[in-house]
Design an enzyme around this catalytic site. Structure first.
Site, short mmCIF file in Angstrom:
data_model
loop_
_atom_site.label_atom_id
_atom_site.label_comp_id
_atom_site.label_asym_id
_atom_site.label_seq_id
_atom_site.Cartn_x
_atom_site.Cartn_y
_atom_site.Cartn_z
CD GLU B 29 -2.57 -1.72 2.54
OE1 GLU B 29 -2.43 -0.76 3.46
OE2 GLU B 29 -2.84 -2.68 2.67
CD GLU B 60 -3.69 -4.66 5.25
OE1 GLU B 60 -4.93 -5.17 4.93
OE2 GLU B 60 -3.74 -3.42 5.20
CD GLN B 82 -0.05 2.61 4.94
OE1 GLN B 82 -0.91 2.85 5.36
NE2 GLN B 82 0.46 2.71 3.67
CG PHE B 83 1.14 1.39 10.88
CD1 PHE B 83 1.94 2.04 11.89
CD2 PHE B 83 0.50 2.00 9.80
CE1 PHE B 83 2.00 3.37 11.78
CE2 PHE B 83 0.93 3.55 9.86
CZ PHE B 83 1.65 3.97 10.68
CB ALA B 84 3.30 -4.67 12.91
CG ASP B 85 -0.33 -1.72 14.88
OD1 ASP B 85 -0.64 -1.39 16.13
OD2 ASP B 85 0.72 -1.35 14.19
CE1 TYR B 86 -4.51 -0.49 11.54
CE2 TYR B 86 -2.69 0.47 10.15
CZ TYR B 86 -3.64 0.68 11.12
OH TYR B 86 -4.10 1.53 11.61
CB ILE B 87 0.43 -8.05 10.09
CG1 ILE B 87 1.38 -8.92 9.14
CG2 ILE B 87 0.26 -8.56 11.37
CD1 ILE B 87 2.79 -8.94 9.39
N PRO B 89 -5.04 -9.27 8.93
CG PRO B 89 -6.24 -7.46 8.21
CD PRO B 89 -5.09 -7.71 8.73
CG HIS B 129 -1.24 3.84 13.99
ND1 HIS B 129 -2.60 3.99 14.30
CD2 HIS B 129 -1.39 3.83 12.54
CE1 HIS B 129 -3.54 4.47 13.39
NE2 HIS B 129 -2.82 4.13 12.39
#
Ligand code: TPP
Ligand code: TPP
Ligand code: MG
Ligand code: MG
Lengths: 421, 337, 421, 337
Positions: B29, B60, B82-87, B89, B129
């Site tokens: 992204e 993701e 973009q952030f590990a918090d969004y891994i 999915p 984040h």
């Protein structure tokens, strides 16, 4: 050489080298904006089917653009639903309030009073019109760019600011980044930092309402970019299968941070068309036309209330500012693009309409603007008196250990003790 | 030698490998035209073309899945979350697919790919984040997990990760992108340029995965850490004056068990430090391993200094962050001071 | 009482109690099957657009059903593409082989020789026709019900059986449950137990092929039920955005274990229509009509080879047997349903066609059947000589610690030692 | 009292709660008309109507998301994920949403929901029908993780989970559904009926979350286990004749730390047993906690007996499974025998 049953003249039939398409936006910095691909309809041109129309009999609406106001602000066509002037005035007021609020909070961030902010400039009609078209206890599952919902449903301005400053007024006790409000009394769900998660949750809520024989419906919003997440698909699947009473809004503001809508597939089909694949009715609506957003929301709400199920609404708009305070859009898009956005500004357009109708004047508008600026400024002062981020004027840090579970377990209790709070 | 901050070093690693190996491709992204929200992929599209570095939709799971397919084809995709918090999915594709391809196909297929992602707190990112999810990946057999703490290491480890034939989760301590960080949030930000680890060779070099770095030799106690916490631990050691041996793991899986065991057998004391929440964090595994390997050498309980068992709260970032004060207290307890 | 700007006569406007729709299949055990909702087209009725037709100009195809053979086995209409007789005969042979193989392996499981098996009875045309219409090095990402791919691409029968028995012949060293083959030499991907994960992987593979200037395209398959996973959405999004050279097959066999297709949304729109939402061309094809499957696959392959991007193909068929050896379909569906399936059996239909054409006879067919039964039985004997599950005739248990990583790390090495292998 | 196997007890828990509280609803893949692939939801749709128990599309992420929305509405959804191996597509909704709602909204919203899922090996399910992912959930603050080992506990714990106002991951040891299992794969299956724990009251009762059960008091060593491994551990204790204290955790989070600490302080020795892969498994956290709390009481290293750091292989199920032999060896090592 082919090994098995397939055609043997491979070499002859073989294609030449494959290649991908990599979508790129019509205009990069310094280039002339190009709106030739926008797929517009003329104001008043798009038909308004009866709410019990079968989705299969209205697929064309996903490829049209519902617009009510013409260039002179005159409402035209079947989606002109004679919205009471009182509501339009409330709409105008709340859109202006939203813009003023955004402006002040953005500046506060720039002044180092908080860590982050996100504006919705140019998209105010989307949340404000929806808030007015829905019943006040219909449940909203917004993304982070629908601040108009809170303001229109009269979530206290002071509390909103408290959240932005993470100060003692913040009902969320400083836990959430700015703009991630939660407003249960106003029937607005807690905002997530993770895109699109709210979408299928809204469907679940709507299902629960229907399973309980309740009368409240749900509405939810995601951005164009966010439609690519799996949650989007879950939501549309579940909504279609169970005929859930929910409105699935897609706010297509053309950009997802630096990625134009084509990166999410918006060049291949309008986002509204996603709904068609599931057999859902899908409307594509001028998101900067307050009357159109209101009428479309009302149509979808009536459908849901009549147990006819969910509707997908693409709200076509433009993100007039950067993605957030962390963003610099001049690095990736033409600055002209927004200025020349062919669908104008939602506040200007509703203002023109009301003036044209003779129910509002430039003077009244100026006075209202001033009133709202003063209101926001005054409230901001009060809010800042309760602290800004980094000043240490917050809820007690011991609250950090609360609400992990309903009751803290021994870990939160001991860790709090160790931390000395 | 050029001076680079960590973002530049990471950028340089990708550029170096894209130059060296046409099979290396980068996507995610905002990574294409824009060069990434943290600028880690800046200029890559301009330099190597859109076919080698491009923007992806916000998916993701789809990004990781596509990378697996590309890896199976024979490319070496390096994707950014973009952030590990969004891994999360992408969790199913990582756990059930990337990590399992080789095993389930008995080596016929595998996914030589790297998932880069900024992790950790310290930038007022709030709970979505700031997360440090590394422990989850260490539980997934078949994944490697790498975390650098300096520009020099970041480049060398990222190159090794790209060259690795197994899927690597490469977590970048975003608080260290522009400078080291002692954990004293009131001190001004220091730029990398004034630190030797910012001297990063322009070209190719690699640091093998599975080799820890002893960033400070010592006798009194072993400190095991990685990422941002390396700098915090060093600050605590300096402030307490305790003669600690500080080990920067650099790679969590594969783990350099020998260096750890040797050190703890020598010092008899150990403090494990990470930013992630405590329960079932990687510190638990380290603690368990150490007491298994060094039980008869241990003179005091292994201490864990970690994030609390709560989400990462926005306004209380510095109360949450396991800073030098907490590390120092643990050091003192460990040495019985 | 509404608190804010919304309409005030809530009570009057309020809808009555909401309720959901819960889809249920037309027939449960003991009930008469009902095919009134199948959305059929007559054989030959559906148009065949040029391969460079814009997806927007062929949306109707998602709601039609491409059929080539009429009830007498005569090929009719524009999708009759004059497939060489040699290929049709190969198709027939491989479909019969698939059915015989299924039959023997199913029985082996029932005899306790392995843990699990899945048949594809009634769906043989789908994989066999695709394998013949594709080039042999086009990459396939199947689900678990496309065994015809392996057989048609001449993956050794003995090896397949070795996998089923997890014995010394199993190239996967006993690691995978039966039916989860991997066949790199035949360009078939390793099967996952997790539904739909292969779908976006296939798109990634196809992208890689195009990014590398290669000529090979990819094809992938999922079941109707599996379309509800997020991976389905990822695949269609990515395929649409980048015009990836991939064929996205949906095998709608009406059931997902005990759930009929309506639980996945199949009553609201045909699964093919999902593609429309992304701007992808979408074909709906009679999956029991070998000629139709072949022609549709060929059309989509040509499109992909011409850099026109991906195609969604819904293959409409019926799961004639239980989901797997663990299933008992008589508990949840009418046993009549399959027997009376209006689109017949793919082998019977192709046989009729070939006989009608005079290129094949009942006698030849009986001989071929016998030959294949003997082949499979003979191979099965050989396979069982190398062990069946639970006999301990396997790869060395030490291989269990291999292939976790390219090289085992100290953990696998030590654990292997501790385990004593 | 009626005799129930574990599936029947779980079914009875749902039926009891659906009877008692109209807000309890059940859905998932194949759970409606068919009653679930393991029959855990049998008769629920017939008894309570399709509005209370229904089939869902194959979308674990969507199922959990919908349950969160329903929970926020005020219902108490109990959803089934058909195998724990298939829970990863729901990971984001579990980690970022279910677990965080209450915290991020400061209590305004929360998700009173249960995710039931059969886990563990022993049925020749291969790597995608045998996994034990519990450790991942224990690292996620805001989730509770519960694992029963008998029919009686299963019903009482499931009822407590349904009544709990926090999201609960309820993992069911599928190998125990029809009978206890010593881990001797060559022994015939014993039905639950001949064991006292199969005496399950028809009506309502609950077992509080966070209370371990001492299933065997003892002096020589503490064994900590849960799920299938309770029975395996008991077999190993019996076979070695070692006077072990066997603790069945029942709930991993919240953890009954007091019972553990008290026992290990008494025995001075400890063996932790689980089926999940070793690295960063929940055994790591238990080992770390125990050495933190009981360091000066420990007379031998804490042993971990776990699944190997490989996926679960189909044909080598019994080589992989941490059976009584491996537990026995650890017991002997722990007591120095
Ligand atoms: C799961 C997830 N992935 C990535 C992000 C980072 N991110 C935040 S906003 C954003 C862009 C969203 O664009 P869009 O959906 O179009 O909404 P808009 O910002 O335009 O309103 C991205 C990628 C995130 N918050 N969550
Ligand atoms: C992620 C995931 N969820 C659930 C399952 C369990 N499961 C295996 S097959 C199946 C039904 C699939 O139905 P469909 O996609 O229609 O394929 P078919 O079996 O009909 O060929 C289910 C639910 C799984 N394997 N993976
Ligand atoms: Mg957008
Ligand atoms: Mg099916």
């Amino acid at each position: 050489m082919p090994k098995s049953g397939a055609k043997t003249d491979t070499a002859a039939r073989r294609n030449s080298a494959l290649q991908l398409k990599f979508p790129s936006p019509p205009a990069r910095p310094g280039e002339e904006p190009d709106y030739s691909k926008l797929m517009m309809s003329a104001p008043g041109e798009v038909r308004r089917p009866a709410i019990d129309t079968k989705p299969d009999d209205m697929r064309d609406l996903a490829y049209a653009l519902i617009r009510v106001m013409d260039d002179d602000g005159k409402p035209v066509g079947p989606w002109n639903t004679d919205i009471p002037v009182e509501i339009l005035k409330k709409g105008l007021r709340n859109m202006v309030l939203t813009r003023v609020y955004d402006d002040r909070m953005y500046r506060a961030q720039r002044q180092g009073k908080t860590s982050f902010y996100i504006k919705c400039t140019g998209e105010e009609a989307i949340s404000v019109a929806a808030a007015l078209a829905l019943e006040p206890d219909d449940m909203c599952f917004p993304a982070y760019r629908q601040q108009g919902l809170y303001l229109t449903r009269e979530y206290p301005l002071l509390t909103m600011m408290g959240q932005i400053y993470s100060n003692t007024l913040d009902p969320l006790k400083g836990r959430q980044m700015p703009i991630m409000y939660s407003a249960r009394e106003q029937s607005i769900f807690t905002i997530s930092g993770n895109l699109t998660t709210q979408y299928p949750q809204a469907v679940g809520w709507a299902m629960a309402s229907a399973m309980s024989g309740d009368t409240r419906i749900a509405a939810t919003w995601v951005g164009d970019g966010s439609t690519a997440e799996g949650d989007f698909h879950y939501a549309l699947t579940l909504a279609a299968v169970y005929h859930a009473p929910v409105i699935l809004n897609i706010v297509n503001n053309q950009w997802a941070i630096s990625s134009f809508h084509g990166i999410a597939g918006g060049e291949e089909a309008p986002f509204a068309a996603r709904g068609i694949g599931y057999g859902l009715p899908a409307l594509r609506v001028d998101g900067n036309d307050f009357l159109a957003v209101y009428a479309a929301t009302q149509w979808a709400a009536e459908r849901a209330r009549a147990n006819l199920g969910a509707t997908v609404i693409e709200l076509f708009t433009y993100r007039a500012e950067g993605h957030s305070t962390s963003d610099d859009p001049s690095r990736y898009r033409s600055t002209e693009e927004g200025k020349k956005w062919p669908l104008g500004d939602p506040i200007d357009r509703l203002l023109k309409h009301l003036i044209k109708r003779g129910v509002w004047s430039e003077k009244e508008h100026a006075a209202m603007e001033e009133e709202l600026i003063n209101l926001v400024k005054g409230t901001q002062k009060e809010a800042e008196a309760a602290g800004t981020l980094g000043q240490g004027k917050t809820a007690s840090p011991k609250t950090m250990f609360e609400d992990v579970f309903k009751e803290p377990d021994w870990r939160q209790r001991r860790q709090r003790q160790e931390a000395g709070f | 030698m050029p001076k680079m901050n960590m973002v530049q070093a990471i950028n340089s690693a990708m550029a170096t490998m894209m130059e060296k190996d046409p099979k290396v491709v980068v996507f995610g992204e905002d990574v294409g035209y824009f060069g990434g929200v943290f600028r880690a992929t800046e200029h890559l599209q301009a330099k190597f073309g859109v076919n080698r570095c491009f923007d992806a939709p916000i998916t993701e799971g789809g990004i990781v899945a596509a990378a697996i397919g590309m890896g199976a084809y024979g490319l070496r995709p390096v994707v950014e979350v973009q952030f590990a918090d969004y891994i999360y999915p992408a969790m199913d594709q990582l756990v059930s697919e990337a990590a399992r391809l080789r095993y389930r196909s008995a080596g016929e297929y595998y996914a030589p790919m790297v998932v880069r992602s900024p992790y950790g707190g310290g930038i007022y990112g709030g709970q979505t984040h700031s997360q440090s999810p590394e422990s989850l990946f260490t539980h997934v057999v078949g994944l490697k997990t790498v975390i650098p703490s300096t520009p020099y290491d970041a480049k060398g480890l990222l190159i090794a990760s790209i060259e690795d034939d197994d899927p690597v989760i490469f977590l970048e301590p975003k608080r260290l992108y522009t400078g080291p960080f002692s954990g004293h949030s009131d001190e001004g930000v220091k730029a990398w340029a004034s630190f030797p680890a910012s001297e990063v060779p322009e070209g190719y070099y690699s640091i093998p995965l599975g080799k820890a770095a002893i960033v400070r030799p010592g006798q009194a106690v072993t400190v095991i850490c990685y990422g941002t916490m390396v700098h915090v631990s060093m600050a605590a050691v300096q402030e307490t004056g305790i003669d600690a041996e500080v080990i920067d793991l650099r790679s969590l899986v594969p783990l350099d068990i020998d260096t750890i065991v040797e050190s703890v057998r020598k010092t008899g004391r150990c403090v494990v430090v990470h930013e992630a929440t405590r329960t079932s964090g990687y510190g638990a595994e380290l603690s368990a391993l150490i007491q298994e390997h060094c039980f008869y050498h241990l003179e005091a309980p292994i201490e864990r200094v970690t994030g609390y068992d709560t989400p990462y709260p926005h306004a209380f970032e510095w109360q949450y962050f396991p800073g030098p004060k907490r590390v120092a207290e643990a050091l003192r307890r460990a040495v019985g001071a």
